[in-house]
Design a protein around this motif. Structure first.
Motif, short mmCIF file in Angstrom:
data_model
loop_
_atom_site.label_atom_id
_atom_site.label_comp_id
_atom_site.label_asym_id
_atom_site.label_seq_id
_atom_site.Cartn_x
_atom_site.Cartn_y
_atom_site.Cartn_z
N MET A 123 11.24 27.47 3.63
CA MET A 123 9.98 28.01 4.18
C MET A 123 9.39 27.00 5.15
N SER A 124 9.48 27.31 6.43
CA SER A 124 8.99 26.37 7.44
C SER A 124 7.49 26.49 7.68
N MET A 125 6.89 27.62 7.30
CA MET A 125 5.45 27.82 7.51
C MET A 125 4.71 27.25 6.31
N LYS A 126 4.17 26.06 6.49
CA LYS A 126 3.50 25.34 5.40
C LYS A 126 2.01 25.19 5.71
N PHE A 127 1.23 25.03 4.64
CA PHE A 127 -0.21 24.85 4.78
C PHE A 127 -0.69 23.61 4.02
N ASP A 128 0.20 22.65 3.86
CA ASP A 128 -0.17 21.41 3.19
C ASP A 128 -1.33 20.75 3.92
N GLY A 129 -2.36 20.35 3.15
CA GLY A 129 -3.52 19.69 3.74
C GLY A 129 -4.55 20.64 4.30
N ARG A 130 -4.25 21.93 4.34
CA ARG A 130 -5.19 22.92 4.85
C ARG A 130 -6.06 23.48 3.72
N VAL A 131 -7.29 23.81 4.07
CA VAL A 131 -8.23 24.39 3.12
C VAL A 131 -8.57 25.80 3.59
N ALA A 132 -8.41 26.76 2.70
CA ALA A 132 -8.63 28.16 3.04
C ALA A 132 -9.71 28.77 2.16
N ILE A 133 -10.52 29.63 2.75
CA ILE A 133 -11.46 30.48 2.01
C ILE A 133 -10.99 31.91 2.16
N VAL A 134 -10.80 32.59 1.04
CA VAL A 134 -10.42 34.00 1.06
C VAL A 134 -11.50 34.77 0.31
N THR A 135 -12.15 35.70 0.99
CA THR A 135 -13.20 36.49 0.33
C THR A 135 -12.59 37.75 -0.28
N GLY A 136 -13.24 38.26 -1.31
CA GLY A 136 -12.72 39.42 -2.01
C GLY A 136 -11.35 39.15 -2.61
N ALA A 137 -11.17 37.93 -3.12
CA ALA A 137 -9.84 37.48 -3.55
C ALA A 137 -9.60 37.60 -5.05
N GLY A 138 -10.46 38.32 -5.75
CA GLY A 138 -10.28 38.47 -7.19
C GLY A 138 -9.23 39.50 -7.57
N GLY A 139 -8.77 40.28 -6.61
CA GLY A 139 -7.76 41.30 -6.88
C GLY A 139 -7.22 41.85 -5.59
N GLY A 140 -6.24 42.74 -5.68
CA GLY A 140 -5.73 43.45 -4.52
C GLY A 140 -5.22 42.55 -3.42
N LEU A 141 -5.55 42.90 -2.20
CA LEU A 141 -5.08 42.16 -1.03
C LEU A 141 -5.54 40.71 -1.04
N GLY A 142 -6.81 40.49 -1.35
CA GLY A 142 -7.35 39.13 -1.31
C GLY A 142 -6.64 38.21 -2.28
N ARG A 143 -6.35 38.71 -3.47
CA ARG A 143 -5.62 37.91 -4.45
C ARG A 143 -4.25 37.53 -3.91
#
Length: 301
Positions: free
Chosen positions: A1-21
């Motif tokens: 997997m060449s697409m990495k997010f090490d060191g990145r901080v993400a906010i995902v809203t509506g992430a308790g289920g479905g798409l966001g999860r």
């Protein structure tokens, strides 16, 4: 997997289920630290609970990732600012924002209460505005940011009984168009995702859909690309059942009609106005005016 997010901080809203999860889990699997935001309310936006967000955080931690739960309503700007500050306090930066939180209050426009219209617009449009505003200066100072707005085919093309939802979702495209221009010099890339997936938001449509092929996890690869180092900007990406498409807002070359009979000219030549031969995808709104002024210049000789 060449697409990495090490060191990145993400906010995902509506992430308790479905798409966001699925978005949150996919980002965490590839190294991102994630703020899992979810009000924990019902599909129509009523009620609240942090339980859903905490469960997703537990999943991320169980696979060795880092995450924090947050139950702020995206309609509450002070609570959104506090959420962003919590991420800054813990990790010192915010690189990615996925505006995914949403509600449904479907009815035909004739039967819809204005309060239901306002509420859906408030959650989808103003919720995304609040979250984006809260991270915008951070991303400008970092000279790096990736933002996804969740639009919908209901906004792009319409859907019966969803005037409120469609209006809010199309408004997000307009927000994306301008923010992608304003963010360019600071490498803030802003895109839209138009997902098709089976979640509790679409459960009423279940009988008409091949549910086994519409898992939300099949949409999240599109999000990963849109928030990656090499992400595009000003893209409307359709995603569902493993399929990915791109939608455009285009402009035809049209005609020039002036004089007292201009309305009749438009009527007579509407096919020519609609002719897609030579249509363009404008870089910005001024392109429409340039085409119109070009017709004027040609008429003046």
């Amino acid at each position: 997997m060449s697409m990495k997010f090490d060191g990145r901080v993400a906010i995902v809203t509506g992430a308790g289920g479905g798409l966001g999860r699925e978005h949150a889990l996919a980002l965490a699997k590839r190294g991102a630290k994630v703020v899992v935001n979810d009000l924990g309310g019902a599909r129509d936006g009523s009620g609240s609970s942090a339980t859903a967000a905490e469960a997703v955080v537990a999943e991320i931690e169980a696979m060795g990732g880092e995450a924090i739960a947050n139950a702020a309503s995206v309609t509450d700007y002070a609570a959104v600012e506090a959420m962003v500050q919590a991420a800054m306090d813990k990790w010192g930066r915010v690189d990615i924002l996925v505006n995914n939180a949403g509600v449904l209050r479907d009815k035909t426009f004739a039967k819809m209460e204005l309060e239901d219209f306002r509420f859906v617009v408030d959650v989808h449009l103003m919720g995304a505005v609040n979250c984006t505003k809260a991270v915008w200066e951070i991303m400008r100072q970092q000279n790096y940011g990736r933002i996804v707005m969740t639009t919908s085919s209901s906004g792009l093309y319409g859907n019966f009984g969803q005037a409120n939802y469609g209006a809010a979702k199309m408004a997000l495209v307009g927000l994306m168009q301008t923010l992608s221009i304003e963010g360019q010099k600071n490498d803030i890339r802003v895109n839209c995702l138009a997902p098709t997936a089976h979640t509790r938001m679409t459960e009423d449509l279940g009988a008409a859909l091949p549910l086994e092929h519409l898992g939300p996890e099949l949409v999240s690869p599109g999000v990963l690309y849109l928030v990656s180092e090499n992400a595009p900007t000003r893209c409307i990406l359709g995603a569902g059942a493993g399929g990915f498409e791109r939608a455009y807002v285009t402009l035809t070359q049209g005609i020039r009609a002036v004089g007292e009979d201009a309305p009749e000219q438009i009527e007579a030549q509407f096919a020519a106005i609609s002719d897609r031969d030579g249509e363009i995808v404008p870089d910005m709104g001024a392109a429409q005016g340039m085409i119109e002024l070009g017709k004027l210049q040609k008429a003046l000789g």
